[in-house]
Design a protein around this motif. Structure first.
Motif, PDB file in Angstrom:
ATOM      1  N   ASN A 108      17.351  10.755   6.151  1.00 52.89           N
ATOM      2  CA  ASN A 108      17.250  12.150   6.585  1.00 52.89           C
ATOM      3  C   ASN A 108      18.531  12.895   6.298  1.00 52.89           C
ATOM      4  O   ASN A 108      19.572  12.294   6.042  1.00 52.89           O
ATOM      5  CB  ASN A 108      16.893  12.232   8.083  1.00 52.89           C
ATOM      6  CG  ASN A 108      18.039  11.780   8.961  1.00 52.89           C
ATOM      7  OD1 ASN A 108      19.167  12.236   8.839  1.00 52.89           O
ATOM      8  ND2 ASN A 108      17.761  10.857   9.864  1.00 52.89           N
ATOM      9  N   PRO A 122       5.434   7.588   9.143  1.00 55.44           N
ATOM     10  CA  PRO A 122       6.608   7.200   8.350  1.00 55.44           C
ATOM     11  C   PRO A 122       6.260   6.230   7.217  1.00 55.44           C
ATOM     12  O   PRO A 122       5.442   5.327   7.397  1.00 55.44           O
ATOM     13  CB  PRO A 122       7.521   6.522   9.377  1.00 55.44           C
ATOM     14  CG  PRO A 122       6.612   6.044  10.455  1.00 55.44           C
ATOM     15  CD  PRO A 122       5.429   6.971  10.481  1.00 55.44           C
ATOM     16  N   ASP A 180      10.721   7.373   5.677  1.00 55.23           N
ATOM     17  CA  ASP A 180      11.474   6.903   6.841  1.00 55.23           C
ATOM     18  C   ASP A 180      12.748   6.188   6.395  1.00 55.23           C
ATOM     19  O   ASP A 180      13.812   6.418   6.943  1.00 55.23           O
ATOM     20  CB  ASP A 180      10.588   5.956   7.650  1.00 55.23           C
ATOM     21  CG  ASP A 180      11.260   5.485   8.926  1.00 55.23           C
ATOM     22  OD1 ASP A 180      11.816   6.331   9.629  1.00 55.23           O
ATOM     23  OD2 ASP A 180      11.227   4.279   9.201  1.00 55.23           O
ATOM     24  N   ASN A 210      13.942   6.763  11.015  1.00 57.04           N
ATOM     25  CA  ASN A 210      14.257   7.976  10.240  1.00 57.04           C
ATOM     26  C   ASN A 210      15.652   7.889   9.620  1.00 57.04           C
ATOM     27  O   ASN A 210      16.476   8.784   9.749  1.00 57.04           O
ATOM     28  CB  ASN A 210      14.136   9.230  11.134  1.00 57.04           C
ATOM     29  CG  ASN A 210      14.096  10.504  10.308  1.00 57.04           C
ATOM     30  OD1 ASN A 210      13.926  10.457   9.096  1.00 57.04           O
ATOM     31  ND2 ASN A 210      14.272  11.628  10.956  1.00 57.04           N
ATOM     32  N   LYS A 263       8.969  15.371  13.291  1.00 56.23           N
ATOM     33  CA  LYS A 263       8.315  14.360  12.478  1.00 56.23           C
ATOM     34  C   LYS A 263       7.440  13.445  13.324  1.00 56.23           C
ATOM     35  O   LYS A 263       6.843  12.516  12.816  1.00 56.23           O
ATOM     36  CB  LYS A 263       9.359  13.539  11.725  1.00 56.23           C
ATOM     37  CG  LYS A 263      10.051  14.357  10.632  1.00 56.23           C
ATOM     38  CD  LYS A 263      11.025  13.517   9.849  1.00 56.23           C
ATOM     39  CE  LYS A 263      11.584  14.311   8.677  1.00 56.23           C
ATOM     40  NZ  LYS A 263      12.652  13.620   7.980  1.00 56.23           N
TER      41      LYS A 263
END
Length: 363
Positions: A234, A30, A148, A231, A25
């Motif tokens: 996720n 983000p 994000d 992040n 990523k």
């Protein structure tokens, strides 16, 4: 699309290459989604980002439900072209989203590398699922951006009143939804409450959403390094859930009177892929609207050392191999987290354990 599980080992065969799931990523921009009530301090927060801080270059997207344009007209009235962006002295920019997020993000694509992050402010929107779905399923967007984190800005002085608000027909109020969906909760205006009030409030928020990190702020001056670029949203976030969460669930869930709450389940054993698939399909077909967030860490029979993870918003589930496999000798424990309305922990545990693989007995 990522919308649902589907039968016959679909997700295992489709994603059986861990490298495809552990997408890099670092080249994507983000997006942090900010939710929160009018008066919680979002406008002050956005103005802090645009005018006071100098560490981050952020593009702030204001949606069309905004109560007032920041600074009485700072935000452009419409975004017909990227030139409509308003650039601040600190390099941050601001613009207004008039309904079409895909178009706005598309127009920003050429400039996205100028920004450390995009902040999408969503006044009046309790459920961020449509935004998550758009970013993850529109290929033009998902090739350039990723979600994000989802951040809820809460007013420490008034959030209890919002949570206590009764809706007709037992519907869940927006405050519950905003807390339930969040990866991070910015507890703002903590200088306006006592230590006892703050402690009680944090305990209550934890009952609703056990795995959102709470960050205390005054006058919306939040430490951006604790919010952006981490992040938090996720598939592997289940791995960082406090192990104590699963231990304390046993007695707590019986005494938790909140209409929305977190449920944690764990047990040993290998799951039968097809049975688990069918269970999740049924659960999401019947209860998707009530299940705001879900996360899982799984081991399947016949899949060797591959560790599987998933996370979902309503019926939109991302599923695949974890970046790290099960280590030799590591105890393989399946873990599940559900945040939602009217969840019965015992029923969920029983149904999930029925998905365990059982050796067929020979006659």
């Amino acid at each position: 699309p990522l919308s649902t599980f589907s039968p016959s080992n679909y997700f295992i065969r489709k994603n059986n290459n861990p490298s495809t799931m552990a997408t890099d990523k670092s080249d994507l921009t983000p997006i942090t989604v900010i939710t929160g009530f009018l008066g919680a301090g979002k406008t002050t927060f956005v103005n802090y980002i645009l005018k006071e801080q100098n560490k981050w270059k952020i593009c702030v997207l204001e949606n069309e439900f905004g109560e007032v344009a920041i600074d009485d007209g700072l935000v452009a009235e419409s975004l017909d072209s990227p030139e409509d962006l308003i650039t601040m002295d600190n390099g941050c920019v601001c613009c207004s989203v008039r309904g079409d997020l895909v178009r706005t993000l598309g127009q920003l694509t050429k400039r996205r590398k100028d920004f450390d992050a995009i902040l999408l402010e969503t006044t009046g929107l309790a459920d961020p699922a449509p935004i998550v779905y758009t970013v993850q399923t529109n290929s033009k967007i998902s090739e350039n951006y990723f979600i994000d984190s989802i951040v809820c800005l809460a007013d420490a002085k008034h959030i209890q009143l919002h949570l206590d608000e009764k809706k007709p027909d037992g519907a869940v109020n927006e405050a519950y939804q905003q807390v339930a969906f969040a990866d991070k909760i910015l507890l703002n205006k903590i200088d306006l409450v006592s230590e006892e009030e703050k402690k009680a409030l944090k305990e209550r928020l934890s009952k609703i959403n056990k795995f959102a990190m709470t960050i205390e702020t005054e006058r919306s001056r939040a430490p951006l390094e604790k919010i952006l670029g981490l992040n938090s949203f996720n598939m592997e976030s289940i791995l960082s859930v406090d192990p104590d969460f699963f231990e304390t669930m046993e007695g707590e869930s019986r005494h938790n009177l909140e209409i929305v709450q977190s449920v944690g389940i764990k047990f040993k054993g290998e799951l039968h892929a097809q049975w688990f698939n069918l269970f999740m399909m049924d659960l999401l077909r019947e209860r998707a609207a009530d299940i705001y967030r879900s996360k899982g860490l799984l081991t399947f029979h016949g899949q060797g050392n591959t560790k599987f993870v998933f996370q979902g918003v309503h019926e939109q589930i991302n599923f695949g191999p974890a970046q790290e496999p099960w280590k030799d000798g590591e105890e393989r424990i399946n873990k599940f987290v559900f945040i939602g309305k009217g969840l019965n922990r015992e029923e969920l545990t029983k149904s999930l354990m029925e998905c365990l693989y059982k050796e067929e007995k020979k006659e």
